[in-house]
Design an enzyme around this catalytic site. Structure first.
Site, PDB file in Angstrom:
ATOM      1  CD  GLN A   1      -3.127  -0.646   2.241  1.00 22.67           C
ATOM      2  OE1 GLN A   1      -2.802  -0.005   3.239  1.00 22.67           O
ATOM      3  NE2 GLN A   1      -4.302  -1.238   2.144  1.00 22.67           N
TER       4      GLN A   1
ATOM      5  CG  HIS B   1      -7.374   3.266  10.309  1.00 21.03           C
ATOM      6  ND1 HIS B   1      -7.795   2.478  11.340  1.00 21.03           N
ATOM      7  CD2 HIS B   1      -6.062   2.982  10.125  1.00 21.03           C
ATOM      8  CE1 HIS B   1      -6.791   1.742  11.771  1.00 21.03           C
ATOM      9  NE2 HIS B   1      -5.727   2.029  11.057  1.00 21.03           N
TER      10      HIS B   1
ATOM     11  CE1 TYR C   1     -11.546  -2.971   8.446  1.00 21.40           C
ATOM     12  CE2 TYR C   1     -13.071  -4.211   7.063  1.00 21.40           C
ATOM     13  CZ  TYR C   1     -12.519  -3.949   8.302  1.00 21.40           C
ATOM     14  OH  TYR C   1     -12.931  -4.644   9.398  1.00 21.40           O
ATOM     15  CG  MET C   2     -12.366  -0.824  -0.316  1.00 16.98           C
ATOM     16  SD  MET C   2     -10.829  -0.725  -1.240  1.00 16.98           S
ATOM     17  CE  MET C   2     -11.400   0.187  -2.680  1.00 16.98           C
ATOM     18  N   GLY C   3     -12.885   2.915   2.477  1.00 16.44           N
ATOM     19  CA  GLY C   3     -13.095   4.335   2.730  1.00 16.44           C
ATOM     20  C   GLY C   3     -11.803   5.053   3.065  1.00 16.44           C
ATOM     21  CG  ASP C   4      -8.698   3.237   5.698  1.00 22.57           C
ATOM     22  OD1 ASP C   4      -7.646   2.931   5.124  1.00 22.57           O
ATOM     23  OD2 ASP C   4      -9.349   2.437   6.384  1.00 22.57           O
ATOM     24  CD  GLN C   5      -7.504  -0.430   1.203  1.00 18.80           C
ATOM     25  OE1 GLN C   5      -7.069  -0.651   0.077  1.00 18.80           O
ATOM     26  NE2 GLN C   5      -8.105  -1.357   1.923  1.00 18.80           N
TER      27      GLN C   5
END
Length: 338
Positions: free
Chosen positions: A100, A307, A282-286
């Protein structure tokens, strides 16, 4: 010099990785202090150290403080370069989290970046390789991102030993991302077991399928079994396979029944479905760094997390972009940037 307080917000490894990645991308030197100050063991662990060393290599950076348990680091990047890079964490530290950090600057390198990463591919507190391949990467490709990954060998806690290859081709610009509402589509998944009886993976899959069926969803979950690997382990990853991608996952643990692992993954996916948002928590922060780089982007996340807010703090520092967040912690939220 960009100054980052490593204890800000959730104060964990994500803040380190995003800071180092954006320092490399923007060629702005960064000093990160109070690294993981609120953790039981503050400072850099092997996973964090290797992520920082990788982006330092990719940018011909000079640095200080890149040592185990260091609580302050300084990076001075010079240029982003392509090439071949290898990282061996030496533990079960997550290779997907290291990747990442590298993915953000690698997309804008002067040539192709090829990475060989060795460590944990399916471990707790990080996206598994199957989540990365089937949730994260399809979304990034819709923005014009160009990357492929190849799982050579899985690695589980505590021995690690997994091997992941990634190839990232450079691009000029990312396309804006505008996805708000979830579009219900086919559910797919992968349930695997390494150096364990095959029925472990089968039972994980069957348990997940049962839970999903009770809520009216069919699922196509592939079972994978192998006796090749550094150590035993299992996991299951589920995802909505359409224009919008959300996931649910669970890692097997000694003493935890396979049925419980499968149930946990299904319940996490159903939770994200129930929120009606295009992105899981999780995708929201990525997506935050990529939204800033693309500009004019807006998403809806199933749950606003600390996060996510921490990533926004770091990204705004490096890019000068201003994010707008409509929603409270723990709730569905819209996030936008011009």
């Amino acid at each position: 010099m960009i100054e980052i307080d490593g204890a800000y917000g959730e104060g964990g490894g994500a803040l380190l990785r995003i800071s180092a990645a954006l320092s490399t991308l923007t060629l702005k030197p960064v000093r990160i202090t109070n690294i993981r100050a609120n953790r039981p063991k503050p400072g850099l662990m092997a996973q964090h150290l290797n992520a920082l060393k990788l982006v330092a290599m990719m940018s011909n950076a000079s640095y200080s403080g890149l040592d185990i348990w260091s609580e302050e680091v300084l990076l001075r990047p010079e240029s982003i370069r392509g090439g071949n890079f290898k990282v061996d964490v030496g533990t079960a530290g997550s290779v997907t989290l290291i990747l990442q950090a590298a993915m953000i600057p690698a997309a804008f390198a002067d040539s192709r970046v090829e990475l060989i990463l060795k460590g944990g591919t399916d471990v707790r507190w990080s996206p598994s390789v199957d989540y990365l391949e089937n949730v994260t990467l399809p979304t990034l490709r819709s923005m014009g991102y160009r990357a492929e990954i190849d799982l050579i060998q899985r690695g589980h806690f505590p021995r690690g030993g997994g091997i992941l290859k990634a190839i990232i081709d450079p691009i000029k610009k990312l396309k804006p991302l505008n996805l708000l509402d979830l579009e219900i589509d086919k559910i797919k998944g992968i349930s695997h077991a390494v150096k364990l009886p095959e029925h472990v993976a089968v039972r994980q899959a069957e348990s997940a399928e049962k839970i999903l069926a009770e809520e009216g969803f069919d699922a196509d979950i592939k079972v994978q079994h192998s006796d090749d690997g550094f150590g035993p382990g299992s996991s299951i990853v589920l995802w909505m396979d359409g224009k919008t991608r959300i996931g649910g996952s669970a890692i097997g643990e000694p003493g935890k029944r396979a049925e419980i692992v499968g149930r946990k993954a299904a319940e996490e996916l159903l939770y994200h479905i129930s929120r009606g948002a295009a992105f899981d928590k999780y995708m929201g922060d990525q997506m935050i760094p990529y939204m800033a780089l693309a500009g004019n982007s807006r998403i809806k996340t199933a749950e606003l997390t600390q996060h996510t807010l921490t990533n926004i703090y770091v990204v705004e520092k490096f890019t000068g972009k201003d994010f707008r967040v409509d929603g409270d912690l723990g709730d569905v939220a819209e996030i936008s940037v011009n």
